[in-house]
Write an enzyme that holds these catalytic residues in place. Structure first.
Site, PDB file in Angstrom:
ATOM      1  N   GLY A 188     -59.450 -30.268 -19.229  1.00 13.29           N
ATOM      2  CA  GLY A 188     -58.931 -31.638 -19.247  1.00 13.29           C
ATOM      3  C   GLY A 188     -59.077 -32.265 -20.619  1.00 13.29           C
ATOM      4  O   GLY A 188     -59.044 -31.580 -21.640  1.00 13.29           O
ATOM      5  N   ALA A 191     -62.506 -36.987 -23.433  1.00 13.24           N
ATOM      6  CA  ALA A 191     -63.314 -38.112 -22.934  1.00 13.24           C
ATOM      7  C   ALA A 191     -64.069 -37.708 -21.663  1.00 13.24           C
ATOM      8  O   ALA A 191     -65.279 -37.937 -21.542  1.00 13.24           O
ATOM      9  CB  ALA A 191     -62.423 -39.321 -22.663  1.00 13.24           C
ATOM     10  N   VAL A 192     -63.368 -37.097 -20.724  1.00 14.01           N
ATOM     11  CA  VAL A 192     -64.025 -36.639 -19.489  1.00 14.01           C
ATOM     12  C   VAL A 192     -64.908 -35.434 -19.794  1.00 14.01           C
ATOM     13  O   VAL A 192     -65.961 -35.253 -19.165  1.00 14.01           O
ATOM     14  CB  VAL A 192     -62.977 -36.309 -18.408  1.00 14.01           C
ATOM     15  CG1 VAL A 192     -63.649 -35.771 -17.155  1.00 14.01           C
ATOM     16  CG2 VAL A 192     -62.148 -37.539 -18.074  1.00 14.01           C
ATOM     17  N   GLY A 193     -64.511 -34.631 -20.776  1.00 10.18           N
ATOM     18  CA  GLY A 193     -65.341 -33.496 -21.170  1.00 10.18           C
ATOM     19  C   GLY A 193     -66.743 -33.923 -21.579  1.00 10.18           C
ATOM     20  O   GLY A 193     -67.733 -33.242 -21.260  1.00 10.18           O
ATOM     21  N   GLU A 210     -62.486 -26.663 -21.697  1.00  7.99           N
ATOM     22  CA  GLU A 210     -61.147 -26.354 -22.206  1.00  7.99           C
ATOM     23  C   GLU A 210     -60.415 -27.677 -22.366  1.00  7.99           C
ATOM     24  O   GLU A 210     -59.882 -28.225 -21.403  1.00  7.99           O
ATOM     25  CB  GLU A 210     -60.416 -25.415 -21.241  1.00  7.99           C
ATOM     26  CG  GLU A 210     -61.085 -24.061 -21.062  1.00  7.99           C
ATOM     27  CD  GLU A 210     -61.098 -23.238 -22.343  1.00  7.99           C
ATOM     28  OE1 GLU A 210     -60.272 -23.502 -23.236  1.00  7.99           O
ATOM     29  OE2 GLU A 210     -61.938 -22.329 -22.436  1.00  7.99           O
ATOM     30  N   CYS A 244     -51.311 -28.372 -22.805  1.00  8.87           N
ATOM     31  CA  CYS A 244     -52.402 -28.627 -23.760  1.00  8.87           C
ATOM     32  C   CYS A 244     -52.187 -27.913 -25.093  1.00  8.87           C
ATOM     33  O   CYS A 244     -52.707 -28.348 -26.121  1.00  8.87           O
ATOM     34  CB  CYS A 244     -53.744 -28.220 -23.164  1.00  8.87           C
ATOM     35  SG  CYS A 244     -53.875 -26.473 -22.739  1.00  8.87           S
TER      36      CYS A 244
END
Length: 496
Positions: A188, A191-193, A210, A244
């Protein structure tokens, strides 16, 4: 107890029975996964059509074919990947058994992404199953139809205790992240990583992230501009730009900018007709939130090609933007949509500087006929991957590790890399209770003489495979010499 906690506990309890250890069990589950993809192709296609407007051919090409290839490779190579791996020894351990043994990590959490809801979610699962792990699968709630099909149908094919599917949104994902896993695999945004990594740190859980980023595409003015633009157009607008590893923006010299725009315009018409909105192989933006985000990114830039949109259909035409600078709004975040900005640079020197002044991308694209220029970009930049004279296709090569670096991610997968990523590579040394006289040099008191011998035995590496080859050659040479001598005597006796 939360539903997520119960799911994780059940997966760990089932893993601890040891049922995933035998290769035969892993092979059986992999074959079931392959059968799921084959038998439920219609359900998968319909779900992706409803989520992303993707055609049946597009779903097979970009979702399921690669998955089948990964499964087939794992089935073919599993016994090799899982076997003990011999390593070089030193003289101190020359008589010992020294090897690396891959072993399962335990329970893995796989958090999928919505843009390729099947390929990106299930490819890590192939590695997890092959490595002997249990895996909790969390498909993205954004691609809701795919998530529902996965939740309903996958447990009919795989062990539902070892490989459960957990659906839901942010709260369910947060609850999962509170649990202890042995590895977390997330695909994803960065920020969420960061949130995933912070949650994992509470349990010292390793992560594979990733992520994405703004992958640049440099076009050398001396290359075949027509061919370059044809390949860039395909790579950029596949899946409506929601990829991506899509080229995020073009870097080229001002002298070729108009030609680049013209050639891309021709290719858009060739690939998607005069009206991409009605063309079945041109998809849609995933939802209205992302539609509005993309429309806002165009502000301040000049539309050179495309620009048409329909919010009710989440449709944005393939669009090329010019008069873009590094400070433009469209350059502030990963685009993840069918917008292709062009930034002019004076040449490869400025292009390299432009790339290096920003976060490390997932991939760098270079179009040039000059191998020295390509090798220079490789030497002077850093990215998850570099692809010259094409787009996206490195993802299809299982022998290449797929992953990012820095802001574009950490860790990698595909083929053996996925197996190793989700395995613990355990160091093993088995020594005999013999030859204690040799071992005595390790024990105190340490004299200068002992230290000298220790340095020799411990620092001298021994390539056992090479020694074996040398021994075999010596044996064959000895045998040949014996045969020559025997034949010579036989011939001499015969003549006498």
């Amino acid at each position: 107890m939360s539903r997520e906690l119960l799911v994780v506990q059940r997966a760990r309890k089932s893993f601890q029975t040891g049922k995933t250890k035998p290769l035969e069990y892993r092979i059986h589950q992999l074959k079931n996964l392959r059968r799921f993809i084959s038998e439920r192709q219609g359900d998968i296609t319909e779900a992706v059509r409803r989520d992303l407007g993707k055609s049946e051919n597009g779903t097979q090409l970009f979702e399921t074919l690669g998955l089948e290839g990964e499964i087939n490779l794992a089935l073919e190579k599993l016994s090799e990947w899982a076997a003990p791996r011999m390593v070089e020894k030193n003289l101190l351990t020359i008589s010992d058994e020294v090897y690396v043994q891959p072993e399962p990590l335990g329970v893995v959490l796989i958090i999928g992404a919505w843009n390729y809801p099947w390929a990106i979610t299930l490819q890590p699962l192939v590695g997890a199953i092959a490595a002997g792990n249990a895996a909790v699968i969390k498909p993205s709630e954004v691609s809701s139809h795919s998530a529902k099909v996965m939740e309903e149908l996958l447990p009919l094919y795989l062990d539902k205790d070892l490989y459960p599917v957990v659906t839901g949104g942010v709260s369910e994902t947060q609850e999962l992240l509170k649990q202890r896993f042995d590895h977390i695999f997330y695909t994803g945004g960065s920020a969420v990583g960061k949130i995933v990594m912070a949650a994992a740190s509470c349990h010292l859980t390793p992560v594979t992230l990733e992520l994405g980023g703004k992958s640049p595409c440099y076009i050398d003015k001396n290359c075949d501009i027509r061919v370059a633009c044809r390949r860039i157009t395909w790579g950029k607008f596949v899946n409506c730009g929601q990829t991506c590893i899509a080229p995020d923006f073009i870097l080229c010299e001002p002298s070729v900018q108009s030609q680049v725009v013209e050639e891309i315009q021709k290719c858009i018409k060739e690939f998607y007709t005069d009206n991409p909105e009605t063309f079945e192989d041109y998809g849609r933006i995933i939802n209205q939130r992302h539609f509005k985000r993309l429309m806002a990114l165009m502000e301040g830039s000049t539309v050179a090609v495309g620009g048409a949109s329909d919010e009710s259909q989440c449709y944005i035409a393939p669009t090329v933007l010019k008069d873009v600078t590094g400070d433009s709004k469209v350059m502030k975040e990963e685009i993840f949509g069918p917008l292709l900005p062009i930034i002019t640079v004076s040449g490869v020197d400025e292009a390299i500087r432009f790339i290096n002044e920003r976060e490390k991308p997932l991939v760098i694209y270079v179009f040039s006929q000059d191998n020295k220029l390509i090798k220079r970009v490789i030497a002077e930049t850093s990215s998850g991957a570099l692809l010259a004279n094409d787009c996206l296709v490195h993802f299809t090569v299982s022998a290449l590790p797929f992953g990012g670096v820095g802001n574009s991610g950490m860790g990698c997968y595909h083929g053996r890399y996925g197996f190793d990523q989700l395995s613990h590579l355990r160091s093993c040394l088995i020594k005999q209770l013999k030859m204690e006289g040799v071992n005595s040099m390790r024990y105190p008191p340490h004299s200068a003489k002992k230290l000298g011998w220790a340095r020799f035995f411990m620092l001298k590496q021994v390539n056992v495979c090479r020694l074996r080859r040398m021994a075999l050659l010596a044996t064959m040479a000895g045998l040949a010499a014996f045969l020559v001598k025997y034949l010579a005597i036989f011939v001499l006796d015969s003549t006498l």
